[in-house]
Design an enzyme around this catalytic site. Structure first.
Site, PDB file in Angstrom:
ATOM      1  N   GLU A 245      40.158  52.555  32.419  1.00 37.76           N
ATOM      2  CA  GLU A 245      39.685  51.086  33.012  1.00 37.76           C
ATOM      3  C   GLU A 245      38.144  50.912  33.057  1.00 37.76           C
ATOM      4  OE1 GLU A 245      41.543  50.526  37.071  1.00 37.76           O
ATOM      5  OE2 GLU A 245      43.605  51.076  36.283  1.00 37.76           O
TER       6      GLU A 245
ATOM      7  N   GLU B 103      39.776  41.844  43.519  1.00 31.79           N
ATOM      8  CA  GLU B 103      40.980  42.465  42.704  1.00 31.79           C
ATOM      9  C   GLU B 103      42.078  41.593  42.013  1.00 31.79           C
ATOM     10  OE1 GLU B 103      42.155  45.798  42.717  1.00 31.79           O
ATOM     11  OE2 GLU B 103      39.934  45.758  43.223  1.00 31.79           O
TER      12      GLU B 103
ATOM     13  N   GLU C 257      45.964  38.784  38.371  1.00 32.70           N
ATOM     14  CA  GLU C 257      47.141  39.156  39.090  1.00 32.70           C
ATOM     15  C   GLU C 257      47.245  39.085  40.450  1.00 32.70           C
ATOM     16  OE1 GLU C 257      48.276  43.396  37.684  1.00 32.70           O
ATOM     17  OE2 GLU C 257      46.424  43.227  36.735  1.00 32.70           O
TER      18      GLU C 257
ATOM     19  N   LYS D  56      47.680  41.239  43.636  1.00 33.48           N
ATOM     20  CA  LYS D  56      46.791  42.253  44.020  1.00 33.48           C
ATOM     21  C   LYS D  56      46.156  41.769  45.501  1.00 33.48           C
ATOM     22  CE  LYS D  56      46.067  45.046  40.250  1.00 33.48           C
ATOM     23  NZ  LYS D  56      46.174  46.539  40.543  1.00 33.48           N
TER      24      LYS D  56
END
EC number: 3.2.1.73
Length: 312
Positions: A238, A294, A286, A289
């Site tokens: 990542e 985040e 997302e 999260k």
């Protein structure tokens, strides 16, 4: 293993508004993204990606580690259901656990051994077994020649690294210059984190480092070498930069970082020239999260619009 382009993208699913998996696979193909990281063996995604030639890293999530560690039969069953059931998928790695910490680390090597044994027994030994670690396990990352794991991490990373060396598998690491910089912005020039420094920032013997990404990668190599892992390659499982929700988290900075990352990883680091297999986090913003940065790592919004333009 199948040949690999240096850049893939993490297809995280911590959201309730993402497109169908078949649509997401089409987006990977349309954008020329040759590799995909899945955090768990999602059936719809694996069915959709089969036969496309896209390389897949599939996760065995943290909550199955104790089961996989406990018995070779459990690992064989997991491999049968999640790997052998998808013969058209170009699996590259099984990533056993993501940023496993605390007491659960005792399950890491037993689970990796059992999954590796199950893959070999199924005639799938070309699919390598690894785990993904946080950059926070580095106690020292600068200069890279002094790279070392924290005392706590060294206790479990020694056996992990030795297993990877024995099985000719890489270590995966999640490397985020943004998080290192944002933790203490006054301690570091943002340009060093953002691939935007004008010259050498860290001089390390004969080597000069212009960006924190290279510094961190080479520190991992030094740390692995201290535990019998000098032959182990590092895969960046990542990396990325958030486009919102925090300090310096803007679409412009995120685009700058990720485009420079894409352009950079083909060349490698000062100590390790050559392509670095790297996965950008993440395909989508997302919404399940934690709030803040985040939720803002995506290259795309769930409606499939670019958060910012990027060229693979």
């Amino acid at each position: 293993p199948p040949s690999v382009e240096s850049i893939g993208v993490c297809y995280g699913m911590s959201a309730n508004n993402l497109p169908a998996a078949s649509t997401v696979v089409s987006m990977f193909k349309f954008n020329g993204i040759k590799s995909m990281r899945l955090y768990a063996p999602n059936q719809a995604a694996l069915q959709a990606v089969g036969g496309t030639g896209i390389n897949v890293v599939v996760g065995a999530p943290n909550d199955v580690l104790s089961n996989l560690a406990a018995s070779p039969a459990a690992a064989a069953s997991w491999v049968k259901s999640n790997i052998q059931a998808y013969p058209k998928v170009s699996f590259r790695y099984v990533c056993v656990g993501n940023e496993v910490a605390g007491g659960a680390t005792r399950n890491l090597v037993p689970a990796m051994k059992n999954v590796h044994g199950a893959l070999v027994a199924a005639g799938l030994g070309h699919i390598k077994v690894t785990t993904s670690v946080s950059q926070a396990i580095l106690g020292v990352f600068s200069p890279p020649s002094a790279g070392s794991f924290t005392g706590e991490a060294a206790a479990f990373m020694g056996p992990v690294v030795q297993f990877l060396a024995r099985t000719n598998a890489p270590l995966m690491a999640n490397i985020y210059p943004y998080l290192a910089w944002a933790y203490n912005p006054s301690a570091m020039d943002m340009g060093y984190a953002l691939f935007n420094a004008s010259g050498t920032v860290v001089r390390d013997g004969a080597y000069g480092y212009q960006n924190l990404f290279d510094t961190t990668v080479d520190a991992f190599y030094t740390a692995m070498g201290k535990h019998g892992g000098s032959s182990v390659k590092l895969v960046v499982s990542e990396s990325g930069w958030p486009s919102g929700g925090g300090t310096a988290a803007t679409p412009a900075n995120a685009r700058f970082y990720n485009q420079h990352l894409i352009n950079h990883v083909g060349r490698g680091t000062p100590r390790h020239p050559g392509a670095i297999e790297t996965y950008i986090f993440a395909m989508f913003n997302e919404n399940q999260k934690d709030s803040g940065v985040e939720q803002n790592w995506g290259l795309f919004y769930p409606n499939m619009q670019h958060v910012y333009p990027i060229n693979f």
